[in-house]
Design an enzyme around this catalytic site. Structure first.
Site, short mmCIF file in Angstrom:
data_model
loop_
_atom_site.label_atom_id
_atom_site.label_comp_id
_atom_site.label_asym_id
_atom_site.label_seq_id
_atom_site.Cartn_x
_atom_site.Cartn_y
_atom_site.Cartn_z
NE ARG A 1 -3.69 -2.39 2.32
CZ ARG A 1 -4.61 -2.68 3.22
NH1 ARG A 1 -4.89 -1.82 4.18
NH2 ARG A 1 -5.29 -3.82 3.15
NE ARG B 1 -1.31 4.84 9.05
CZ ARG B 1 -2.63 4.64 8.97
NH1 ARG B 1 -3.16 4.30 7.82
NH2 ARG B 1 -3.41 4.80 10.03
CD GLU C 1 -8.16 -1.79 10.82
OE1 GLU C 1 -8.13 -2.55 9.83
OE2 GLU C 1 -8.18 -0.56 10.73
CB SER D 1 -11.54 -4.32 8.63
OG SER D 1 -11.21 -3.15 9.33
NE ARG E 1 -1.84 -2.32 11.66
CZ ARG E 1 -2.66 -1.28 11.56
NH1 ARG E 1 -3.79 -1.26 12.25
NH2 ARG E 1 -2.36 -0.26 10.77
#
Length: 435
Positions: free
Chosen positions: A271, A286, A358, A361, A399
């Site tokens: 990303r 991130r 998070e 999701s 994560r």
């Protein structure tokens, strides 16, 4: 993509629902395109009926031997044919513009989604596990990894640039073990079929799952050169395994009795993090490249919300087995992703940040992606019907590693390896600190 019939049936109601997401539907443009479509479609249908009627008259005129009348009717048929060809081209162009318009419109929130504008309006569903109390100053994962000599951001910057990480030794093995553990749980206990999928995909695949055309700046594109120096089709590095795995059913009609299809895929994700300047610049939260174990389900529309609850539970199982505290929240309308009708976020406790962050999701997209992909199944009457698609991280590997490093850190600088992972780590119980 939204069903255009929804907009045609009650444009104001759809516009109001989208407004709860902070999206302003351009109703004027839709009305204009829809009026042109209806006009061209009715004219096209009229011209088709007239041409067909006149074509039948040719046979009658020939049977009567009236050659002059035959020639007159044939000239009329040709004239109708020319007008029809022009109108069909105009209709095709308008329908293409309508599709381009709808490709940029987000999904309508499910009625159970709380209305809100930001993450502060998300609704907590449950908390599982209690954050650990430490008898020593808590470090974040960056400091834990650096002290071990196993997490090197400086080397990653030298090799690639910012927002990359390099892991070494037992920490790299722990990262690999986490992914293997997740795959084993989901395939052996939750009934998912493991998939190894391409890391490069075409634009059609990204359009199918909703990343294109709206979010191209978030992607890493890979221009290619074809034969004799000509440009070949551009490919993109996957932002998530959701893209290649969900596109397995693109342009397919699945037998209804095969549903649900349940896939799990471990892959790197890439990303660009466009628009995230200044956010989470420290550590592994991130990154431009990270690993994820992705869960994808293709379901019957009548069972997709039951499937969403089950899929979320499958992701939660990993955190429970690792004994990591977490909470589940329902995202509000203003915080949901573009394609989602409803989303649960699973947030793991990070003592280094003293916050829940998070880690997964889990979303139901209803028929939004399926309509873009033409992913269908044969219903009880044998007719093709759009499926519902769902996905969720089960979990984000990096994560999860961060959460273990912070929650299982020791006063001597080492890391206690969760019991569920020890078999994958050769029986080791601790990542020992540097001597």
């Amino acid at each position: 993509m939204l069903d255009p019939q929804l907009l045609r049936a009650d444009l104001d109601a759809v516009s109001n629902k989208l407004g709860t997401r902070g999206y302003e539907l351009d109703t004027a443009t839709f009305k204009k395109l829809e009026a042109r479509r209806k006009d061209n479609q009715s004219t096209t249908e009229y011209l088709q009926s007239q041409r067909n009627a006149k074509s039948k008259e040719i046979g009658t005129a020939k049977a009567r031997g009236d050659q002059k009348l035959v020639e007159e009717i044939m000239a009329q048929v040709q004239e109708f044919g020319g007008q029809l060809k022009q109108r069909e081209a105009e209709l095709g162009a308008i329908q293409a513009r309508l599709r381009d318009f709808l490709l940029l419109v987000p999904n309508v929130p499910h009625e159970s989604v709380p209305i809100g504008k930001s993450p502060e309006d998300n609704v907590e569903v449950r908390r599982v596990g209690e954050p650990r109390s430490f008898a020593f100053p808590v470090k974040d994962h960056v400091d834990v990894g650096a002290a071990l000599g196993m997490l090197d951001f400086e080397a990653a910057v030298k090799i690639s640039g910012a927002r990359f990480a390099l892991m070494k030794g037992p920490l790299a093995r722990l990262h690999r073990s986490i992914a293997q553990f997740m795959l084993d749980v989901h395939t052996q206990e939750h009934g998912y079929t493991e998939v190894y999928a391409p890391y490069l995909v075409n634009a059609a695949s990204l359009q199918g799952t909703g990343q294109l055309p709206k979010f191209e700046e978030d992607l890493f594109g890979v221009p290619r050169t074809g034969a004799e120096g000509t440009a070949a089709e551009k490919l993109y590095l996957i932002p998530t395994a959701e893209v290649p795995v969900t596109n397995i059913v693109r342009d397919e009609i699945v037998a209804g009795e095969q549903l649900p299809l349940k896939f799990v895929c471990h892959s790197p994700c890439f990303r660009s993090e466009a628009g995230s300047y200044g956010k989470d610049t420290r550590g592994m939260i991130r990154q431009h490249q990270f690993d994820k174990v992705e869960l994808v389900q293709i379901c019957h529309p009548q069972t997709s919300y039951e499937a969403l609850e089950a899929l979320t539970g499958h992701a939660e199982t990993i955190l429970k087995r690792l004994d990591l505290p977490y909470r589940v929240v329902t995202l509000c309308t203003g915080d949901m992703g573009f394609s989602a009708a409803k989303t649960y976020d699973i947030e793991v406790w990070l003592p280094g940040q003293s916050a829940y962050r998070e880690i997964s999701s889990c979303s139901n997209f209803e028929a939004f992606q399926a309509r873009r992909m033409q992913a269908r199944f044969r219903n009880e009457k044998g007719k093709p019907e759009l499926a519902h698609t769902l996905n969720g991280s089960g979990l984000a590997v990096g994560r999860t590693l961060v959460a273990i490093m912070e929650n299982c850190q020791r006063s001597d600088g080492g890391i206690d390896i969760p019991a569920a992972l020890r078999a994958y780590m050769g029986g080791a119980e601790i990542i020992e600190p540097a001597k």
